[in-house]
Design an enzyme around this catalytic site. Structure first.
Site, PDB file in Angstrom:
ATOM      1  N   ARG A  93     -22.030 -20.494  36.322  1.00 35.67           N
ATOM      2  CA  ARG A  93     -22.595 -19.658  37.158  1.00 35.67           C
ATOM      3  C   ARG A  93     -23.031 -20.547  38.421  1.00 35.67           C
ATOM      4  NH1 ARG A  93     -28.599 -18.257  37.885  1.00 35.67           N
ATOM      5  NH2 ARG A  93     -28.531 -16.145  39.104  1.00 35.67           N
ATOM      6  N   HIS A 119      -5.662   2.350  -3.804  1.00 33.41           N
ATOM      7  CA  HIS A 119      -5.501   1.706  -2.352  1.00 33.41           C
ATOM      8  C   HIS A 119      -4.813   0.310  -2.774  1.00 33.41           C
ATOM      9  CE1 HIS A 119      -6.228   0.753   1.898  1.00 33.41           C
ATOM     10  NE2 HIS A 119      -6.573  -0.588   1.148  1.00 33.41           N
ATOM     11  N   ASP A 174     -31.716 -16.013  32.519  1.00 33.77           N
ATOM     12  CA  ASP A 174     -31.418 -14.619  31.903  1.00 33.77           C
ATOM     13  C   ASP A 174     -31.530 -14.976  30.335  1.00 33.77           C
ATOM     14  OD1 ASP A 174     -28.897 -12.878  33.583  1.00 33.77           O
ATOM     15  OD2 ASP A 174     -30.930 -12.646  33.439  1.00 33.77           O
ATOM     16  N   ARG A 190     -16.938 -20.274  38.954  1.00 32.49           N
ATOM     17  CA  ARG A 190     -16.512 -18.736  38.759  1.00 32.49           C
ATOM     18  C   ARG A 190     -16.201 -18.097  40.350  1.00 32.49           C
ATOM     19  NH1 ARG A 190     -21.810 -14.874  39.362  1.00 32.49           N
ATOM     20  NH2 ARG A 190     -23.201 -16.502  40.400  1.00 32.49           N
ATOM     21  N   HIS A 211       0.724  -1.304  -0.037  1.00 34.80           N
ATOM     22  CA  HIS A 211       0.132   0.102  -0.146  1.00 34.80           C
ATOM     23  C   HIS A 211       0.912   1.289  -0.008  1.00 34.80           C
ATOM     24  CE1 HIS A 211      -2.204  -3.474   1.932  1.00 34.80           C
ATOM     25  NE2 HIS A 211      -3.269  -2.762   1.567  1.00 34.80           N
ATOM     26  N   GLU A 260     -15.812  -4.553  25.223  1.00 33.98           N
ATOM     27  CA  GLU A 260     -14.933  -5.728  25.137  1.00 33.98           C
ATOM     28  C   GLU A 260     -13.789  -5.640  24.410  1.00 33.98           C
ATOM     29  OE1 GLU A 260     -18.351  -5.898  24.891  1.00 33.98           O
ATOM     30  OE2 GLU A 260     -18.683  -6.466  26.876  1.00 33.98           O
ATOM     31  N   ASP A 320      -8.110   7.381   8.922  1.00 35.18           N
ATOM     32  CA  ASP A 320      -9.252   8.204   8.922  1.00 35.18           C
ATOM     33  C   ASP A 320     -10.362   7.061   8.680  1.00 35.18           C
ATOM     34  OD1 ASP A 320      -9.573   9.936   5.998  1.00 35.18           O
ATOM     35  OD2 ASP A 320      -8.606   8.022   6.383  1.00 35.18           O
ATOM     36  N   GLY A 325      -3.262  -4.442  11.598  1.00 31.25           N
ATOM     37  CA  GLY A 325      -3.536  -4.860  10.414  1.00 31.25           C
ATOM     38  C   GLY A 325      -5.018  -5.092  10.249  1.00 31.25           C
TER      39      GLY A 325
END
Lengths: 616, 616
Positions: B470, B256, B420, B315, B32, B363, B150, B118
């Site tokens: 859990r 590009h 949940d 846990r 590039h 995350e 950008d 990359g």
């Protein structure tokens, strides 16, 4: 006109929503009451004053749409629909029960759910997709409302969505961010710095309004102001209190995800009081527009037209196939992440610019947007480099829970891309997409297959993944060949084959070279093209193994775990077939494609060596 | 002091960097060049005036650090180090060759690479990690410079990094964004709207300066201004032209990723002219601070101390184990995504608050930050719900290419989390982490194992994943039990077992219940705890199969493809063992854990039924 009676009525409704949220979660002994309570006034305003929808017809295409990005406030959503008459109030008692569609976080099992949320920071992207559909595709004047939490706005995908919404001038999209200052395990980064949220959304091009999220007149005024904003989306930043309405809950630490005890429910009910308004709400009807999408599937897809001897990359076949599909199916839309000249989604863009959405270098939002488009009946093809598809794994995971009808297309698979090196190589994409429940995963080896598989996955209802390669490869199939999902192609076989080599993509071509080299030495093998990696053609694989010493050799341009070899292994797992896998072990590097195939042990010579080693 | 001679010298250097970039990519026929050319002035200023580093010692802990987030500008990076004397100029000719460490995008094979980039939008997060280390851990005064493109700032992870950098007051972090207006396939969303970038970074709390990215005095002034900014990071928004310096390349579409032909090289060289400055550069030396990290591993890790009959979630065992590890190993740091009260990283935070970094609900940035910390010799444990670890798959993928020493910990695995619902359930995390090359994947079934495995993975060099559950579960092992990576535990066996059941986590407990039920009916089975999913104990699995009719039944709280069952399948693939997999098929739902285990076919009764069906 915001009369005092209306305000009082809406406040009373909000109180009901709070009461429901508390009761539901206590009954379920599970859920997030305080997170519901901070947003109750906003939801009351939306459901009983602002939104235009038919509470008895979730599928009306003209309904304003509500997306609960902060999915753990599900009880609030269910309570709102119950109060609107969409579901019986008693149903609320079944929250989180195994046979109830009122799940812990919304899923499409709830007819008003439309999409699944619960993994934070995804709802605004979904809203972008729904809004794009309304403004540019179906050309209906519904508005899209997305309720976000403040903690979740730390997720980068929220800012991807914000940028794209501005770029596409989505003035039919309104976000409301419930700034209650409390995350799960501590206060959020910005706490009550409302101005920080406002400045940031404004800097991203939104019309951004700050309000007191418990002042009903201000809420209504803001929602009204949003309606008058042209050419940009609106974000309403609402200062709220988690647990609003009950003194021992309001803005208190330690109550996230915690239902109230029966005793506390009693105290809370005393504070909330008995809802007493007799205000008669009329939910505004949706508009009467008709969907501006022509009847799908007019005519047959034009067949492949390759000339013998042509060498065409499968990514090229995809590009051509997508454009041909677009010609007959107006529900097909294309989204790409600034790679369209590499994935060849560009062909579709040039033919059908109104159905192509450049999503820029923001894959998470691209997938969320596709979820939104799919919820409105479109068939999105989402393309980028296979390696960058991993950027959106959580969104892809959630799209499965949303039961979305999205076709993911990952190009530039494997080490065969060559000199760009490992950051650009998809080497775990088959593992990722195979794990998605009920997904279809296909891996064409020539341009004919690539074109045909585009149509096949479009006909399939549900998530599919097409893996395409960068290099040009020879044609393997005549233009009329069919590629049903779940099939494979036995390209070479005889009555005295000593092993079966199974491959797809670049390594299929290497396997065919290996076949020739072995034949010249008097060793015969079967060669199978498993263009359908999931579901895989178990029957044919077993048949071939049984004729070839129960010996299968799988060769793939993918990491060792989770790919084509594992798909084959699973097919023969209970039959005691011996499966040998050849794949890329360890992180590869830049180099010429042929050098890399050799270095990483998956070229023709390596296959020849492996066969000879096994057949003795 | 920015003398004219210095300015001229730096411009001349920049010209050299342009010339190198063009020549290297043309020689490699790949790369590039135009993307390098827009940033050449900035890089010249950084490498030959601003940064303090020892060009002959990449490992000097005091070096200012440079991270090339826009990794495809790798030739520019290599050229800069060559001009600095770090590598021979001739080495530049080997760009992208298979045995060269100058890869297409930087990797740690390049000694000055430190990390791999990359995949766009990840470098700023890495910079956050390196800066956190300097400011808070090692307490050195190096500065961190990150060069972004950008187009890549459309990636949400850039904004996650921006937010966290402000939150942690990283005034030793400077970003430079090379705004050349051109993406890969089209112009970027904002083109040359420099003010949009400046406003957004400012809104996110950065000191944001806009400059002409080709005006050397302005570049130097901005970098100087950044040094004086306290308590916040600085972003320099540089207006540049892609292909700057060569008229037929400057700001032109379609260049590009396109090297110049030999003919075009000739034309370009004419325009760029012959570098002629004799300015003698002195690269400023790094400071002389000593690393403030005490000698690692002082003393032994305190052993588990559970009482017989206790029920503890794995846990919980992780939380305790991590805190105990932190007591003896000061290189261990903990990062969590607003889930510390659920993952139990909270225990470490309470004991060692200076080594805990709350990363909020973001995350991707959490993982990138860990990559930065790992590059500075720390051992990061990165925790969140296993389901949300998928949010960071691309970052995890890149962390493997970076050869990072990160331990990922995913809690709340499987349907056993209960009400949940699926958005919170990790059901594909084993597939994801197994695919990572050379990863270690462990899945403890009781708190003793969980504690011990924390230490085991810390001792292992490279990427590891711990899957925690859990629900509270009974203890299975005495406090002194050891859990070497690659091992397993045969918990039940006799000389007349009819099948081997292999499991981990919740389903291991179900398997033990099944054992009891079957024994009462006179059917004996072996039960194996494969706490080490990768590498898996092939030897023991084969031994057990051979004693049990070559029949293995794998039971896992994970989707069907890519998990524990596939790990086992691979171990026995070439031995013709029959493997039966029991796993979660299809998207699950909310419900009580025990109801879900039954509905999705992985509880004790289902195991009993399966064994009986198979043994006849």
């Amino acid at each position: 006109m915001t009369s005092d009676k209306l305000i009082a009525g809406l406040q009373d409704k909000a109180n009901k929503l709070r009461i429901h949220s508390i009761r539901m979660t206590t009954k379920a002994a599970s859920g997030h009451p305080t997170t519901c309570m901070s947003a109750a006034d906003i939801v009351s305003a939306l459901f009983f004053n602002t939104m235009r929808y038919d509470p008895h017809d979730p599928s009306n295409p003209n309904n304003d749409r509500f997306i609960l990005s902060k999915g753990h406030a599900a009880p609030l959503l269910y309570a709102a629909y119950a109060e609107a008459g969409s579901i019986p109030i008693e149903k609320l008692d079944t929250l989180r029960e195994i046979d109830s569609e009122l799940e812990g976080h919304p899923t499409p099992r709830f007819p008003w759910g439309e999409v699944a949320t619960g993994s934070l920071g995804q709802g605004l992207s979904i809203g972008v997709g729904v809004a794009l559909n309304g403004k540019y595709l179906d050309e209906l004047d519904y508005r899209v409302y997305v309720l976000l939490g403040d903690g979740e706005s730390a997720e980068g995908s929220v800012w991807e969505a914000a940028a794209l919404a501005t770029h596409y001038k989505l003035d039919n999209l309104v976000g409301i961010i419930d700034v209650n200052g409390l995350g799960q395990s501590q206060r959020t980064m910005y706490n009550f710095d409302i101005e920080s949220y406002r400045k940031r959304f404004e800097a991203f091009g939104w019309h951004a309004i700050s309000i007191d999220g418990h002042n009903m007149s201000k809420i209504l005024a803001a929602l009204d102001e949003a309606k008058g904003v042209a050419d940009k989306p609106t974000m309403i930043i609402a200062h709220t209190l988690k647990g609003k309405g009950v003194s021992f809950l309001e803005d208190k630490d330690g109550w996230h995800g915690k239902p109230l005890t029966e005793e506390d429910v009693g105290k809370a009910m005393k504070e909330l009081g008995k809802p007493s308004s007799d205000y008669e709400f009329t939910i505004a009807s949706p508009s009467e527009g008709t969907v501006n999408s022509a009847t799908p599937v007019s005519g047959e897809i034009a067949p492949p037209e390759y000339q013998p001897g042509e060498e065409v990359a499968t990514r090229g076949g995809f590009g051509t196939g997508l454009a041909k599909l677009g010609a007959v199916n107006p529900l097909v839309v294309s989204l790409d992440g600034d790679t369209k000249n590499s994935t060849y989604a560009q062909e579709f863009m040039e033919a059908y610019p109104d159905r192509f959405f450049e999503c820029f270098i923001a894959e998470q939002n691209m997938v969320g947007t596709a979820v939104g488009l799919s919820s409105r009946g479109k068939i999105p093809f989402v393309s980028t480099f296979g390696a960058f598809m991993t950027r959106a794994f959580d969104h892809i995971r959630m799209s499965a829970i949303s039961d979305s009808n999205i076709k993911y297309v990952g190009s530039h698979c494997g080490i065969s891309i060559g000199q760009d090196g490992p950051s650009q190589m998809a080497l775990e994409d088959l593992a990722m997409m195979r794990a998605i429940p009920n997904s279809v995963v296909v891996y064409p080896s020539d341009a004919v297959a690539a074109e045909k598989l585009v149509a096949e996955v479009a006909n399939h209802q549900g998530i599919a993944y097409i893996r395409t390669s960068r290099p040009k490869t020879p044609l393997l199939y005549p233009n009329e060949e069919e590629f049903p999902i779940g099939g494979c192609k036995v390209l070479r076989s005889s009555d005295n084959d000593q092993a079966t080599v199974v491959a797809a993509g670049i390594t299929l071509h290497e396997s065919l070279k290996a076949y020739d080299a072995l034949k010249a030495e008097g060793v015969n093998i079967s060669v199978i093209d498993v263009y359908s990696v999931k579901p895989v053609d178990e029957k044919t694989l077993l048949e071939s193994s049984s004729k070839t010493n129960n010996t299968l050799i799988c060769v793939e341009d993918h990491y060792y775990d989770g790919g084509l070899g594992d798909a084959v292994l699973n097919a023969v797992a209970t039959h005691g077939v011996r499966v040998y896998k050849m794949a890329v072990k360890g992180v590869p590097r830049s180099g010429k494609p042929e050098e890399l195939l050799e270095m990483y042990g998956i070229n023709a010579e390596c296959i020849v060596r492996k066969v000879k080693e096994l057949v003795g």
